[in-house]
Scaffold this active site. Structure first.
Site, PDB file in Angstrom:
ATOM      1  N   GLY A  14     -14.575 -29.300  -1.384  1.00 28.07           N
ATOM      2  CA  GLY A  14     -15.381 -30.435  -1.841  1.00 28.07           C
ATOM      3  C   GLY A  14     -16.829 -30.012  -2.028  1.00 28.07           C
ATOM      4  O   GLY A  14     -17.372 -29.285  -1.209  1.00 28.07           O
ATOM      5  N   ALA A  25     -30.242 -19.030  -3.996  1.00 27.29           N
ATOM      6  CA  ALA A  25     -30.738 -18.061  -3.010  1.00 27.29           C
ATOM      7  C   ALA A  25     -29.919 -16.774  -3.048  1.00 27.29           C
ATOM      8  O   ALA A  25     -30.466 -15.668  -3.017  1.00 27.29           O
ATOM      9  CB  ALA A  25     -30.690 -18.677  -1.614  1.00 27.29           C
ATOM     10  N   ARG A  75     -10.150 -27.101  -5.196  1.00 27.31           N
ATOM     11  CA  ARG A  75      -9.555 -26.906  -3.864  1.00 27.31           C
ATOM     12  C   ARG A  75      -8.761 -25.598  -3.784  1.00 27.31           C
ATOM     13  O   ARG A  75      -8.605 -25.034  -2.726  1.00 27.31           O
ATOM     14  CB  ARG A  75      -8.657 -28.087  -3.498  1.00 27.31           C
ATOM     15  CG  ARG A  75      -9.424 -29.406  -3.377  1.00 27.31           C
ATOM     16  CD  ARG A  75      -9.842 -29.669  -1.953  1.00 27.31           C
ATOM     17  NE  ARG A  75     -10.558 -30.929  -1.813  1.00 27.31           N
ATOM     18  CZ  ARG A  75     -11.540 -31.114  -0.961  1.00 27.31           C
ATOM     19  NH1 ARG A  75     -11.943 -30.128  -0.191  1.00 27.31           N
ATOM     20  NH2 ARG A  75     -12.143 -32.274  -0.877  1.00 27.31           N
ATOM     21  N   ASP A 104     -13.673 -25.956   2.287  1.00 27.02           N
ATOM     22  CA  ASP A 104     -12.376 -25.794   2.930  1.00 27.02           C
ATOM     23  C   ASP A 104     -12.605 -25.433   4.392  1.00 27.02           C
ATOM     24  O   ASP A 104     -13.665 -24.980   4.775  1.00 27.02           O
ATOM     25  CB  ASP A 104     -11.561 -24.706   2.224  1.00 27.02           C
ATOM     26  CG  ASP A 104     -11.045 -25.185   0.879  1.00 27.02           C
ATOM     27  OD1 ASP A 104     -10.802 -24.345   0.024  1.00 27.02           O
ATOM     28  OD2 ASP A 104     -10.902 -26.404   0.691  1.00 27.02           O
ATOM     29  N   ASP A 132     -18.847 -32.788   5.892  1.00 29.97           N
ATOM     30  CA  ASP A 132     -18.171 -33.234   7.119  1.00 29.97           C
ATOM     31  C   ASP A 132     -18.719 -32.611   8.403  1.00 29.97           C
ATOM     32  O   ASP A 132     -18.442 -33.104   9.489  1.00 29.97           O
ATOM     33  CB  ASP A 132     -16.672 -32.918   7.041  1.00 29.97           C
ATOM     34  CG  ASP A 132     -16.010 -33.576   5.845  1.00 29.97           C
ATOM     35  OD1 ASP A 132     -16.478 -34.653   5.443  1.00 29.97           O
ATOM     36  OD2 ASP A 132     -15.035 -33.011   5.310  1.00 29.97           O
ATOM     37  N   GLY A 190     -28.379 -47.974  14.271  1.00 29.19           N
ATOM     38  CA  GLY A 190     -28.265 -48.991  15.319  1.00 29.19           C
ATOM     39  C   GLY A 190     -27.015 -49.832  15.152  1.00 29.19           C
ATOM     40  O   GLY A 190     -27.016 -51.033  15.444  1.00 29.19           O
ATOM     41  N   LYS A 216     -26.426 -60.155  22.450  1.00 32.15           N
ATOM     42  CA  LYS A 216     -27.828 -59.719  22.531  1.00 32.15           C
ATOM     43  C   LYS A 216     -28.663 -60.381  21.430  1.00 32.15           C
ATOM     44  O   LYS A 216     -29.632 -59.813  20.939  1.00 32.15           O
ATOM     45  CB  LYS A 216     -27.892 -58.191  22.373  1.00 32.15           C
ATOM     46  CG  LYS A 216     -27.569 -57.471  23.660  1.00 32.15           C
ATOM     47  CD  LYS A 216     -27.966 -56.004  23.620  1.00 32.15           C
ATOM     48  CE  LYS A 216     -27.557 -55.360  22.337  1.00 32.15           C
ATOM     49  NZ  LYS A 216     -27.648 -53.939  22.234  1.00 32.15           N
ATOM     50  N   ASN A 219     -27.118 -61.555  14.995  1.00 31.47           N
ATOM     51  CA  ASN A 219     -26.231 -62.503  14.333  1.00 31.47           C
ATOM     52  C   ASN A 219     -25.272 -61.803  13.368  1.00 31.47           C
ATOM     53  O   ASN A 219     -24.595 -62.421  12.577  1.00 31.47           O
ATOM     54  CB  ASN A 219     -27.038 -63.586  13.597  1.00 31.47           C
ATOM     55  CG  ASN A 219     -27.913 -62.966  12.513  1.00 31.47           C
ATOM     56  OD1 ASN A 219     -27.920 -61.744  12.359  1.00 31.47           O
ATOM     57  ND2 ASN A 219     -28.635 -63.787  11.786  1.00 31.47           N
ATOM     58  N   ARG A 260     -20.973 -37.639  -1.308  1.00 31.36           N
ATOM     59  CA  ARG A 260     -21.031 -36.214  -1.663  1.00 31.36           C
ATOM     60  C   ARG A 260     -22.111 -35.910  -2.701  1.00 31.36           C
ATOM     61  O   ARG A 260     -22.391 -34.745  -2.987  1.00 31.36           O
ATOM     62  CB  ARG A 260     -19.662 -35.762  -2.195  1.00 31.36           C
ATOM     63  CG  ARG A 260     -18.604 -35.683  -1.121  1.00 31.36           C
ATOM     64  CD  ARG A 260     -17.829 -34.382  -1.191  1.00 31.36           C
ATOM     65  NE  ARG A 260     -17.099 -34.234  -2.413  1.00 31.36           N
ATOM     66  CZ  ARG A 260     -15.772 -34.314  -2.514  1.00 31.36           C
ATOM     67  NH1 ARG A 260     -15.041 -34.574  -1.451  1.00 31.36           N
ATOM     68  NH2 ARG A 260     -15.184 -34.137  -3.661  1.00 31.36           N
TER      69      ARG A 260
HETATM   70  O1  F6P Z   1     -14.309 -32.156   2.594  1.00 28.77           O
HETATM   71  C1  F6P Z   1     -15.176 -33.127   2.196  1.00 28.77           C
HETATM   72  C2  F6P Z   1     -14.467 -34.398   1.888  1.00 28.77           C
HETATM   73  O2  F6P Z   1     -15.438 -35.188   1.268  1.00 28.77           O
HETATM   74  C3  F6P Z   1     -13.819 -35.119   3.073  1.00 28.77           C
HETATM   75  O3  F6P Z   1     -14.723 -35.814   3.842  1.00 28.77           O
HETATM   76  C4  F6P Z   1     -12.833 -36.023   2.370  1.00 28.77           C
HETATM   77  O4  F6P Z   1     -11.768 -36.319   3.229  1.00 28.77           O
HETATM   78  C5  F6P Z   1     -12.377 -35.158   1.233  1.00 28.77           C
HETATM   79  O5  F6P Z   1     -13.402 -34.241   0.974  1.00 28.77           O
HETATM   80  C6  F6P Z   1     -12.059 -35.885  -0.043  1.00 28.77           C
HETATM   81  O6  F6P Z   1     -11.570 -34.971  -0.939  1.00 28.77           O
HETATM   82  P1  F6P Z   1     -11.313 -35.210  -2.483  1.00 28.77           P
HETATM   83  O7  F6P Z   1     -12.653 -35.280  -3.162  1.00 28.77           O
HETATM   84  O8  F6P Z   1     -10.521 -34.035  -2.904  1.00 28.77           O
HETATM   85  O9  F6P Z   1     -10.604 -36.536  -2.587  1.00 28.77           O
END
Ligand code: F6P
Length: 289
Positions: A14, A25, A75, A104, A132, A190, A216, A219, A260
């Protein structure tokens, strides 16, 4: 691994904000250190289908601020099977070092690295890139900080409508099987609770947390839920809460792939730039021995 002349760079898994900063870089440090640089398009698929382009310092101008990846990504699960791996693409391009920034998992990175090292005698340096933050051995992965800030911005907006309507919101965030995005966005906004895959939370426990918030004098309530295909994530949880606690006016927001995208934060730009430079340093040291 003496005599490395050429470095291939690809992004896989991803996309994550900061990948372009890493590409920049790596490219510039590699050229500075005397390596030729080739961009491999669409992750490992680019090796299979020979989609390889030459890079120069100008190819990576004005990309540090861009989200996504200029090299595209995929992927590429097929590379773990014999028929899915390149037929001589690397050699054809005079391959030496090979650097990868991808989302990955660590296990797969190690596996991929081993396959390439064994079959082609090509070293791979992997940079941890995923929103992630679920790669062992790293405090923070490239893209995590930006995604966290994207979530915070969205939840702050949801808080306005939640409090105006006195509602309970379940906000689903990404994370694959990890709760970093959920727990840290909950702290930073929060929120009343975070539901993460690392811990089981019963509905009555959750109701207690929400009640506590309302007691607390709040609402409204916001519960951040990490995506979880096993439990059904925020949608399934909200359904159960609605059934068992109908006094709450509950809504669900799934933030999805918006997490993303976007321009990387300063933290991600700097992390990616430093890691990119370090990758070339590692290859240069390896190359000299
Ligand atoms: O690995 C990053 C991620 O965004 C995960 O958080 C999510 O589960 C997955 O990729 C979603 O993957 P795709 O874009 O292939 O649906």
């Amino acid at each position: 691994m003496a005599g490395i002349k050429s470095i291939g760079i690809l992004t896989s898994g991803g996309d994550a904000p900061g990948m372009n900063a890493a590409i920049r870089a790596v490219t510039r440090s590699a050229i500075y250190n005397g390596f030729a640089v080739k961009g491999i398009m669409r992750g490992f698929k680019g090796l299979v289908f020979n989609e390889i382009v030459c890079s120069n310092p100008q190819s990576v101008s004005n990309i540090i601020q861009l989200g996504g990846t200029i090299l595209k990504t995929a992927r590429s699960r097929g590379i773990h099977h014999d028929r899915g791996r390149p037929q001589g693409g690397i050699r054809q391009h005079g391959g030496g070092g090979h650097r990868r920034s991808g989302g990955d998992r660590r296990r797969r990175i190690a596996h991929g690295r081993r396959l390439f090292a064994e079959e082609y005698n090509v070293p791979i340096v992997g940079l941890p890139g995923t929103i992630d933050n679920d790669l062992g051995g790293t405090d923070s992965t490239i893209g995590y900080d930006t995604a966290l800030n994207t979530i915070i911005e969205a939840v702050d907006k949801l808080r306005d409508t939640a409090s105006s309507h006195e509602r309970l919101f379940f906000v689903e965030v990404m994370g694959h099987t990890a709760g970093y995005l959920a727990i840290n966005s909950a702290i930073a906004t929060g929120s009343e609770a975070a539901i993460i895959p690392e811990m089981e939370t019963e509905v009555d426990q959750l109701a207690e947390l929400i009640n506590h918030g309302f007691r607390k004098s709040k609402n409204s309530a916001i519960v951040i839920v990490a995506e979880n295909p096993k439990t059904g994530g925020a949608t399934a949880l909200a359904e159960r809460v609605k059934k068992e606690f109908p006094q709450y006016d509950a809504r669900v927001t799934i933030l999805g792939h918006i997490q993303r995208g976007g321009s990387p934060t300063a933290v991600d730009r700097i992390l990616a730039s430093r890691m990119g430079e370090a990758a070339i340093e590692a290859i240069s040291t390896d190359s000299a021995t």
